[in-house]
Design an enzyme around this catalytic site. Structure first.
Site, PDB file in Angstrom:
ATOM      1  N   LYS A   1       0.826  -1.222   0.000  1.00  0.00           N
ATOM      2  CA  LYS A   1       0.000   0.000   0.000  1.00  0.00           C
ATOM      3  C   LYS A   1       0.853   1.263   0.000  1.00  0.00           C
ATOM      4  CE  LYS A   1      -4.285  -1.549   2.169  1.00  0.00           C
ATOM      5  NZ  LYS A   1      -5.105  -1.472   3.391  1.00  0.00           N
TER       6      LYS A   1
ATOM      7  N   HIS B   1      -1.904  -4.031  -4.460  1.00  0.00           N
ATOM      8  CA  HIS B   1      -0.981  -3.973  -3.321  1.00  0.00           C
ATOM      9  C   HIS B   1      -0.386  -5.332  -2.896  1.00  0.00           C
ATOM     10  CE1 HIS B   1      -4.568  -4.780  -0.782  1.00  0.00           C
ATOM     11  NE2 HIS B   1      -3.708  -5.265   0.080  1.00  0.00           N
TER      12      HIS B   1
ATOM     13  N   HIS C   1      -2.524 -12.875   0.041  1.00  0.00           N
ATOM     14  CA  HIS C   1      -3.453 -12.600   1.140  1.00  0.00           C
ATOM     15  C   HIS C   1      -4.848 -12.149   0.719  1.00  0.00           C
ATOM     16  CE1 HIS C   1      -2.144  -8.271   1.077  1.00  0.00           C
ATOM     17  NE2 HIS C   1      -3.324  -8.060   1.618  1.00  0.00           N
ATOM     18  N   HIS C   2      -5.053 -11.872  -0.575  1.00  0.00           N
ATOM     19  CA  HIS C   2      -6.428 -11.580  -1.036  1.00  0.00           C
ATOM     20  C   HIS C   2      -6.940 -12.629  -2.025  1.00  0.00           C
ATOM     21  CE1 HIS C   2      -7.325  -7.875   1.040  1.00  0.00           C
ATOM     22  NE2 HIS C   2      -6.134  -7.386   0.707  1.00  0.00           N
TER      23      HIS C   2
END
Ligand code: FE2
Length: 346
Positions: free
Chosen positions: A197, A223, A247-248
């Site tokens: 980010k 990100h 992580h997403h």
């Protein structure tokens, strides 16, 4: 202070709880002194030093935990204090923190969680009061936290997100029996998962009130990859970067950036995916209120086999049964500490 065996004063009017918790803490390496009344606790505090004081709030129907807290503050300012209660209310937690408690736990308190909370608080207090005793691992921890605080600086509403994510990942990893090396790398990934980010070209929409435009959303979605790339010049961090990049992602292949599916996502990455969503939903953001526990549970139950791996989710839902209320309070406390949330707007 004996670093290896911190001394704990445990105060509770329920004799059964007191003795069981005392025995469990002793088993985990603490020297424990028990007190059944606040008067007795205050006398003990006047009598000798403790590294930590853990006290109930309600004694025989009266809210006397604050008295233990203020006695600890005046008589033993070097000790850390932690409150436990069967009736957690966010206002109480915030007041307790303001009065100097380092934490506020919901009863029945998990002894492993309590032991970890005491250890961490005692260590942080020691670091702040006795810099000459700081170990290398302490400094690694301090630097890790600075990494998460740097990330959180670009979006103040994520204050504490990295450290909370790390803690919840550790719980799931323990219950799933993940090996120590993978767990440690997962913890580092949890700290650094939003690292990308800080490299986004426009940071203003991270704190934008209201939904993002499709173009802004697309930019934010970069990100995980940007973070993994930025960290990725160190081969020793390869696993950490992989978990950051994942992580997403979602179990059913509908996540981003690579739409990985099922076992294509690493075991550690699958844990991080669950925790990241939980902490984001239950935290107030510039564009939304925090979700309630019921709403959060409904959502997670509906996502088994969709966004999340069923086995990881089962472990997480069991942890939520135990720690849910407390984990819901944690973001508000961290936002308070960071000065992001004033009580009126909370
Ligand atoms: Fe993220």
């Amino acid at each position: 202070m004996d670093q290896a065996t911190p001394s704990v004063l445990l105060v509770d009017d329920e004799v059964g709880t007191l003795e069981i918790m005392g025995a469990l803490l002793e088993k985990q390496g603490f020297r424990v002194t028990l007190a059944r009344e606040t008067r007795e606790a205050i006398r003990l505090l006047a009598d000798r030093p403790f590294d930590a004081v853990v006290s109930d709030v309600v004694f025989e129907g009266n809210e006397e935990g604050g008295e233990v807290l203020s006695a600890c503050r005046s008589l033993r300012p070097e000790a850390v204090s932690i409150l436990m209660t069967g009736h957690p209310r966010i206002e109480n937690a915030v007041d307790a923190i303001r009065e100097g408690a380092v934490d506020y736990l919901q009863k029945p308190v998990d002894p492993v969680l309590l032991a970890a909370t005491i250890q961490r608080a005692v260590r942080e207090r020691r670091i702040s009061r006795r810099p000459e005793e700081v170990t290398f691992n302490d400094m690694v921890d301090i630097l890790s936290n600075l990494v998460s605080q740097t990330i959180e600086r670009v979006d103040p509403y994520t204050a504490g997100h990295g450290e909370r994510t790390r803690r919840y990942c550790r719980f799931i990893a323990r219950d799933l029996g993940l090996d120590q090396q993978t767990t440690e790398r997962l913890e580092l990934a949890a700290i650094a998962h939003d690292y990308g980010k800080i490299y986004l070209e426009d940071l203003s929409f991270l704190t934008k009130k209201g939904p993002l435009t499709p173009a802004e959303y697309k930019m934010v979605q970069r990100h995980p990859e940007v973070g993994a790339e930025s960290l990725g010049s160190h081969p020793q961090l390869a696993d950490v970067c992989r978990y950051v990049a994942e992580h997403h992602e979602k179990w059913d292949g509908t996540g981003y950036p690579l739409r990985l599916k099922g076992g294509q996502i690493s075991a550690a990455g699958r844990i991080l995916c669950v925790v990241e969503v939980f902490d984001s939903l239950t935290t107030k953001r510039s564009y939304k209120a925090p979700w309630s526990l019921d709403k959060t549970l409904d959502f997670f139950e509906a996502q088994s086999g969709r966004s999340f791996e069923p086995e990881v989710l089962d472990v997480f839902l069991r942890l939520l049964e135990r720690h849910g209320e407390e984990w819901l309070m944690a973001p508000k406390r961290d936002l308070e500490r960071a000065g992001v949330l004033d009580r009126a707007s909370a």
